[in-house]
Motif scaffolding. Structure first.
Motif, PDB file in Angstrom:
ATOM      1  N   TYR A 187      19.841  77.342   8.123  1.00  0.00           N
ATOM      2  CA  TYR A 187      20.066  77.596   9.533  1.00  0.00           C
ATOM      3  C   TYR A 187      21.330  76.713  10.094  1.00  0.00           C
ATOM      4  O   TYR A 187      21.672  75.639   9.579  1.00  0.00           O
ATOM      5  CB  TYR A 187      18.969  77.480  10.432  1.00  0.00           C
ATOM      6  CG  TYR A 187      18.707  76.109  11.224  1.00  0.00           C
ATOM      7  CD1 TYR A 187      19.379  75.775  12.184  1.00  0.00           C
ATOM      8  CD2 TYR A 187      17.959  75.113  10.169  1.00  0.00           C
ATOM      9  CE1 TYR A 187      19.218  74.477  12.826  1.00  0.00           C
ATOM     10  CE2 TYR A 187      17.726  74.065  10.960  1.00  0.00           C
ATOM     11  CZ  TYR A 187      18.155  73.530  12.153  1.00  0.00           C
ATOM     12  OH  TYR A 187      18.060  72.241  12.719  1.00  0.00           O
ATOM     13  N   LYS A 188      21.793  77.292  10.946  1.00  0.00           N
ATOM     14  CA  LYS A 188      23.192  76.516  11.593  1.00  0.00           C
ATOM     15  C   LYS A 188      22.974  76.842  13.281  1.00  0.00           C
ATOM     16  O   LYS A 188      22.720  78.046  13.655  1.00  0.00           O
ATOM     17  CB  LYS A 188      24.362  77.366  11.212  1.00  0.00           C
ATOM     18  CG  LYS A 188      25.782  77.060  11.833  1.00  0.00           C
ATOM     19  CD  LYS A 188      26.284  75.799  11.893  1.00  0.00           C
ATOM     20  CE  LYS A 188      27.489  75.652  12.315  1.00  0.00           C
ATOM     21  NZ  LYS A 188      27.883  74.110  12.778  1.00  0.00           N
ATOM     22  N   ASP A 189      23.168  75.843  13.991  1.00  0.00           N
ATOM     23  CA  ASP A 189      23.437  75.804  15.277  1.00  0.00           C
ATOM     24  C   ASP A 189      24.938  76.310  15.856  1.00  0.00           C
ATOM     25  O   ASP A 189      25.555  75.430  15.061  1.00  0.00           O
ATOM     26  CB  ASP A 189      23.063  74.398  15.736  1.00  0.00           C
ATOM     27  CG  ASP A 189      23.040  74.159  17.599  1.00  0.00           C
ATOM     28  OD1 ASP A 189      23.896  74.941  18.067  1.00  0.00           O
ATOM     29  OD2 ASP A 189      22.554  73.335  18.137  1.00  0.00           O
ATOM     30  N   THR A 244      26.333  76.100  18.772  1.00  0.00           N
ATOM     31  CA  THR A 244      26.907  75.800  19.956  1.00  0.00           C
ATOM     32  C   THR A 244      28.054  74.707  19.681  1.00  0.00           C
ATOM     33  O   THR A 244      28.984  74.689  20.627  1.00  0.00           O
ATOM     34  CB  THR A 244      25.713  75.195  20.739  1.00  0.00           C
ATOM     35  OG1 THR A 244      25.172  73.919  20.031  1.00  0.00           O
ATOM     36  CG2 THR A 244      24.669  76.004  21.227  1.00  0.00           C
ATOM     37  N   ASN A 260      17.704  80.519  21.903  1.00  0.00           N
ATOM     38  CA  ASN A 260      17.310  79.175  22.059  1.00  0.00           C
ATOM     39  C   ASN A 260      16.015  79.010  23.100  1.00  0.00           C
ATOM     40  O   ASN A 260      16.437  79.473  24.337  1.00  0.00           O
ATOM     41  CB  ASN A 260      18.422  78.335  22.633  1.00  0.00           C
ATOM     42  CG  ASN A 260      17.827  76.726  22.743  1.00  0.00           C
ATOM     43  OD1 ASN A 260      16.704  76.342  21.964  1.00  0.00           O
ATOM     44  ND2 ASN A 260      18.621  75.863  23.375  1.00  0.00           N
ATOM     45  N   VAL A 267      22.150  81.290  19.380  1.00  0.00           N
ATOM     46  CA  VAL A 267      22.453  79.972  19.539  1.00  0.00           C
ATOM     47  C   VAL A 267      22.321  79.364  18.279  1.00  0.00           C
ATOM     48  O   VAL A 267      23.095  78.481  17.851  1.00  0.00           O
ATOM     49  CB  VAL A 267      21.492  79.143  20.734  1.00  0.00           C
ATOM     50  CG1 VAL A 267      21.678  77.508  20.262  1.00  0.00           C
ATOM     51  CG2 VAL A 267      21.514  79.497  21.962  1.00  0.00           C
ATOM     52  N   PHE A 268      21.371  79.880  17.410  1.00  0.00           N
ATOM     53  CA  PHE A 268      21.240  79.537  15.882  1.00  0.00           C
ATOM     54  C   PHE A 268      21.262  80.862  15.136  1.00  0.00           C
ATOM     55  O   PHE A 268      21.136  81.782  15.502  1.00  0.00           O
ATOM     56  CB  PHE A 268      19.837  79.069  15.574  1.00  0.00           C
ATOM     57  CG  PHE A 268      19.424  77.728  16.595  1.00  0.00           C
ATOM     58  CD1 PHE A 268      19.866  76.359  16.125  1.00  0.00           C
ATOM     59  CD2 PHE A 268      18.413  77.911  17.656  1.00  0.00           C
ATOM     60  CE1 PHE A 268      19.487  75.321  16.818  1.00  0.00           C
ATOM     61  CE2 PHE A 268      18.401  76.903  18.580  1.00  0.00           C
ATOM     62  CZ  PHE A 268      18.738  75.353  18.096  1.00  0.00           C
TER      63      PHE A 268
END
Length: 137
Positions: free
Chosen positions: A98-100, A102, A84, A68-69
């Motif tokens: 960091y990057k989400d 979704t 997650n 998810v990240f």
């Protein structure tokens, strides 16, 4: 003699310029990864991949349903894939972002649009552009 010295100076300057430009072009800024958050690391992470650029890290995460990240470390070029969970937390860490992912699923960055893999699998794009899900080992 003067001509040889001029050629040597020109070659040195040309190589120095190439090296400087090459180094600058290799480091993609987090802003080029939409919605990346600089200076933050998400924990816990379940898998670490090395020698990837930030776009490669995005690609590795987006192809796994359970990712998810992701965290990316500029210095070590390491990519940390994150579940997650209710225990997920963030902490400030220099050199990370960091990057989400979704919001990226099903979009232009997703090479596996239309393929839904199970948890614990990774989507793989074959040479003929078909996709398959395999166990993520």
């Amino acid at each position: 003699m003067k001509m040889e010295m001029s050629k040597a100076i020109f070659i040195f300057i040309a190589l120095s310029t190439l090296q400087t430009n090459y180094g600058q072009n290799c480091k993609i800024k987090p802003k080029e990864i939409n919605d990346a958050v600089e200076g933050i690391q998400v924990t816990p992470f379940y898998k670490t991949l090395s020698s990837l650029g930030p776009h490669g890290c995005l690609n590795e995460c987006i192809r796994r349903r359970d990712c998810v990240f992701f965290n990316y470390n500029w210095d070590s070029r390491s990519c940390e894939l994150c579940y997650n969970t209710t225990e997920s937390s963030t902490k400030p860490v220099e050199g990370y972002f960091y990057k989400d992912v979704t919001t990226e699923r099903g979009g232009q960055s997703d090479p596996c649009v239309g393929t839904t893999c199970s948890m614990g699998e990774i989507c793989v794009v074959l040479y003929n552009k078909n996709t398959v899900c395999i166990v993520d080992g």
